[in-house]
Scaffold this active site. Structure first.
Site, PDB file in Angstrom:
ATOM      1  N   GLN A  68       0.842  -1.198   0.000  1.00 45.37           N
ATOM      2  CA  GLN A  68       0.000   0.000   0.000  1.00 45.37           C
ATOM      3  C   GLN A  68       0.877   1.248   0.000  1.00 45.37           C
ATOM      4  O   GLN A  68       0.371   2.364  -0.073  1.00 45.37           O
ATOM      5  CB  GLN A  68      -0.897   0.001   1.245  1.00 45.37           C
ATOM      6  CG  GLN A  68      -1.847  -1.177   1.296  1.00 45.37           C
ATOM      7  CD  GLN A  68      -2.406  -1.395   2.693  1.00 45.37           C
ATOM      8  OE1 GLN A  68      -3.425  -0.839   3.059  1.00 45.37           O
ATOM      9  NE2 GLN A  68      -1.716  -2.205   3.480  1.00 45.37           N
ATOM     10  N   HIS A 125      -1.419   1.383  -4.371  1.00 41.24           N
ATOM     11  CA  HIS A 125      -1.840   2.788  -4.354  1.00 41.24           C
ATOM     12  C   HIS A 125      -0.962   3.678  -5.239  1.00 41.24           C
ATOM     13  O   HIS A 125      -0.900   4.886  -5.032  1.00 41.24           O
ATOM     14  CB  HIS A 125      -1.866   3.304  -2.906  1.00 41.24           C
ATOM     15  CG  HIS A 125      -2.879   2.591  -2.074  1.00 41.24           C
ATOM     16  ND1 HIS A 125      -2.867   2.579  -0.703  1.00 41.24           N
ATOM     17  CD2 HIS A 125      -3.966   1.857  -2.437  1.00 41.24           C
ATOM     18  CE1 HIS A 125      -3.893   1.864  -0.261  1.00 41.24           C
ATOM     19  NE2 HIS A 125      -4.557   1.407  -1.295  1.00 41.24           N
ATOM     20  N   CYS A 127      -0.475  12.902 -16.302  1.00 41.67           N
ATOM     21  CA  CYS A 127      -1.363  13.969 -16.775  1.00 41.67           C
ATOM     22  C   CYS A 127      -2.780  13.413 -16.803  1.00 41.67           C
ATOM     23  O   CYS A 127      -3.025  12.343 -17.370  1.00 41.67           O
ATOM     24  CB  CYS A 127      -0.954  14.428 -18.174  1.00 41.67           C
ATOM     25  SG  CYS A 127      -2.201  15.521 -18.897  1.00 41.67           S
ATOM     26  N   CYS A 146       0.122  18.450 -23.267  1.00 42.39           N
ATOM     27  CA  CYS A 146      -1.232  18.850 -23.665  1.00 42.39           C
ATOM     28  C   CYS A 146      -1.800  19.982 -22.810  1.00 42.39           C
ATOM     29  O   CYS A 146      -2.934  20.399 -23.033  1.00 42.39           O
ATOM     30  CB  CYS A 146      -2.168  17.641 -23.614  1.00 42.39           C
ATOM     31  SG  CYS A 146      -2.615  17.162 -21.936  1.00 42.39           S
ATOM     32  N   SER A 159      -2.148  -1.228   9.381  1.00 42.86           N
ATOM     33  CA  SER A 159      -3.260  -1.251  10.337  1.00 42.86           C
ATOM     34  C   SER A 159      -4.483  -1.935   9.730  1.00 42.86           C
ATOM     35  O   SER A 159      -5.418  -2.285  10.435  1.00 42.86           O
ATOM     36  CB  SER A 159      -3.637   0.184  10.726  1.00 42.86           C
ATOM     37  OG  SER A 159      -4.126   0.875   9.578  1.00 42.86           O
ATOM     38  N   GLY A 207       1.281  -3.186  17.038  1.00 38.67           N
ATOM     39  CA  GLY A 207      -0.033  -2.778  17.548  1.00 38.67           C
ATOM     40  C   GLY A 207      -1.149  -3.671  17.052  1.00 38.67           C
ATOM     41  O   GLY A 207      -0.930  -4.814  16.661  1.00 38.67           O
TER      42      GLY A 207
HETATM   43  N1  APR Z   1       7.049  -2.668  12.015  1.00 39.17           N
HETATM   44  C1  APR Z   1       5.823  -3.156  11.768  1.00 39.17           C
HETATM   45  N2  APR Z   1       4.697  -2.447  11.920  1.00 39.17           N
HETATM   46  C2  APR Z   1       4.819  -1.168  12.332  1.00 39.17           C
HETATM   47  C3  APR Z   1       6.073  -0.578  12.618  1.00 39.17           C
HETATM   48  C4  APR Z   1       7.222  -1.382  12.432  1.00 39.17           C
HETATM   49  N3  APR Z   1       8.464  -0.908  12.659  1.00 39.17           N
HETATM   50  N4  APR Z   1       5.859   0.690  13.025  1.00 39.17           N
HETATM   51  C5  APR Z   1       4.539   0.897  12.987  1.00 39.17           C
HETATM   52  N5  APR Z   1       3.893  -0.223  12.587  1.00 39.17           N
HETATM   53  C6  APR Z   1       2.474  -0.450  12.344  1.00 39.17           C
HETATM   54  C7  APR Z   1       1.523   0.361  13.196  1.00 39.17           C
HETATM   55  O1  APR Z   1       1.236  -0.294  14.426  1.00 39.17           O
HETATM   56  C8  APR Z   1       0.282   0.433  12.298  1.00 39.17           C
HETATM   57  O2  APR Z   1      -0.584  -0.656  12.538  1.00 39.17           O
HETATM   58  O3  APR Z   1       2.225  -0.040  11.026  1.00 39.17           O
HETATM   59  C9  APR Z   1       0.860   0.280  10.891  1.00 39.17           C
HETATM   60  C10 APR Z   1       0.751   1.510  10.034  1.00 39.17           C
HETATM   61  O4  APR Z   1      -0.601   1.699   9.720  1.00 39.17           O
HETATM   62  P1  APR Z   1      -1.088   2.871   8.793  1.00 39.17           P
HETATM   63  O5  APR Z   1      -0.378   4.111   9.137  1.00 39.17           O
HETATM   64  O6  APR Z   1      -2.579   2.879   8.839  1.00 39.17           O
HETATM   65  O7  APR Z   1      -0.574   2.460   7.320  1.00 39.17           O
HETATM   66  P2  APR Z   1      -1.286   1.571   6.253  1.00 39.17           P
HETATM   67  O8  APR Z   1      -2.024   0.458   6.867  1.00 39.17           O
HETATM   68  O9  APR Z   1      -0.273   1.274   5.226  1.00 39.17           O
HETATM   69  O10 APR Z   1      -2.340   2.598   5.642  1.00 39.17           O
HETATM   70  C11 APR Z   1      -3.165   2.143   4.613  1.00 39.17           C
HETATM   71  O11 APR Z   1      -4.249   4.225   4.415  1.00 39.17           O
HETATM   72  O12 APR Z   1      -4.022   6.462   4.552  1.00 39.17           O
HETATM   73  C12 APR Z   1      -4.172   5.413   3.687  1.00 39.17           C
HETATM   74  O13 APR Z   1      -3.620   5.218   1.415  1.00 39.17           O
HETATM   75  C13 APR Z   1      -3.056   5.301   2.699  1.00 39.17           C
HETATM   76  O14 APR Z   1      -1.882   3.340   1.940  1.00 39.17           O
HETATM   77  C14 APR Z   1      -2.402   3.988   3.063  1.00 39.17           C
HETATM   78  C15 APR Z   1      -3.549   3.238   3.693  1.00 39.17           C
END
Ligand code: APR
Length: 285
Positions: A109, A127, A135, A188, A227, A253
């Site tokens: 992602q 993504h 463009c 364009c 997440s 988490g």
């Molecule tokens: N190792 C593993 N996991 C980690 C680490 C680490 N070192 N540090 C943080 N995390 C975990 C956090 O606990 C959290 O659950 O990574 C996760 C990050 O979650 P998000 O910030 O929600 O990222 P993601 O799931 O990729 O978001 C999905 O949401 O905002 C949109 O388009 C955007 O692609 C993105 C999508």
């Protein structure tokens, strides 16, 4: 700087090593957490709560000049940080798992391309990718760094400071936003957009189908650093569970998919993946 390290748990490492046993065709689903150790902060915290200012919406970008001016002002600073980030040891471990013929497909992602820089070859950028600009009229794709140069020439007062986000956004002073000059497509005259999927836009059906096909042909899914709060990624965890594929997750988490996942390693990926990879390699006769 995000918190990215703690002592790996021995049981967790064994648990994950057990998950890898006999696997030859894994799909990896990654998210922002895997790039945290590369200096790119996540969108959400360990509890899954959004930690940033509101992200740009696709419809706003298309319809409002002011939204595009604000986007490029912030992105001018954010892109520099993302462009200079290096892959983490987790990105390298996943690339090595592909070379070892354990991982077949990486679905990310993230828009930072760090999996590819680490050497992963079969990667789906769900993504999109931040290193390209498209463009919206003629669909010509050009390198982001070329636009960066044009932005600098047109806006000499642009700064490269501010807290960055995984999508190349950055918090910068916005008092001069109305005077930001945004170059049009050279081909364009159309509107230029980073080649990424903004909030409010959809991943193309053909890409989603490629991921479903990859899961159908896999012997399990490894989820790292996401997440799963966004349906775009969550649906693949749900689909893998429906297909009764074994699923493992590495995350310090909680995730939205935890009830669907059998092997949950609560840890930071850089503390978990490299030592498990070492164990796997040293156990091969
Ligand atoms: N190792 C593993 N996991 C980690 C680490 C680490 N070192 N540090 C943080 N995390 C975990 C956090 O606990 C959290 O659950 O990574 C996760 C990050 O979650 P998000 O910030 O929600 O990222 P993601 O799931 O990729 O978001 C999905 O949401 O905002 C949109 O388009 C955007 O692609 C993105 C999508």
């Amino acid at each position: 700087m995000p918190e990215t390290s703690k002592q790996p748990d021995r049981n967790g490492l064994q648990h994950l090593q057990g998950f890898f046993e006999g696997k030859r065709n894994l799909v990896v689903l990654s998210g922002a957490g895997i790039s945290a150790a590369s200096g790119i902060p996540t969108y959400r915290d360990k509890a899954g709560n959004w930690t940033r200012s509101n992200p740009i919406q696709h419809q706003d970008f298309i319809s409002k000049k002011s939204a595009r001016q604000r986007y490029w002002l912030r992105s001018y600073s954010g892109w520099t940080a993302v462009a200079s980030a290096a892959p983490s040891s987790s990105h390298h471990a996943i690339a090595e798992l592909e070379r070892q013929k354990i991982v077949k497909l990486v679905v990310t992602q993230n828009v930072d391309r760090l999996h590819q820089y680490a050497g992963s070859r079969n990667v789906i950028d769900l993504h999109g990718r931040l290193d390209e600009v498209i463009c919206m009229s003629c669909l010509r794709v050009t390198p982001r760094h070329a636009l960066q140069t044009k932005l600098r020439l047109l806006n000499p007062s642009f700064s490269q400071q501010g807290d960055i986000a995984p999508d190349g956004d950055a918090d910068v002073a916005e008092d001069s936003v109305v005077s930001v000059a945004v170059p049009p497509c050279e081909n364009c005259g159309g509107i230029l957009k980073p080649n990424v999927v903004f909030f409010g836009d959809n991943v193309s059906k053909s890409i989603v189908q490629r991921v479903y096909d990859g899961i159908d042909n896999s012997d399990g899914m490894l989820i790292v650093g996401t997440s799963l709060k966004v349906f775009s990624g969550y649906r693949f965890c749900r689909y893998a569970a429906q297909q009764r594929k074994p699923i493992a997750s590495i995350n310090p988490g909680l995730t939205r998919g935890d009830e669907l996942i059998q092997t949950i390693i609560r840890g930071y990926s850089d503390d978990v993946l490299p030592p498990v990879l070492e164990r796997i390699i040293s156990s091969v006769p």
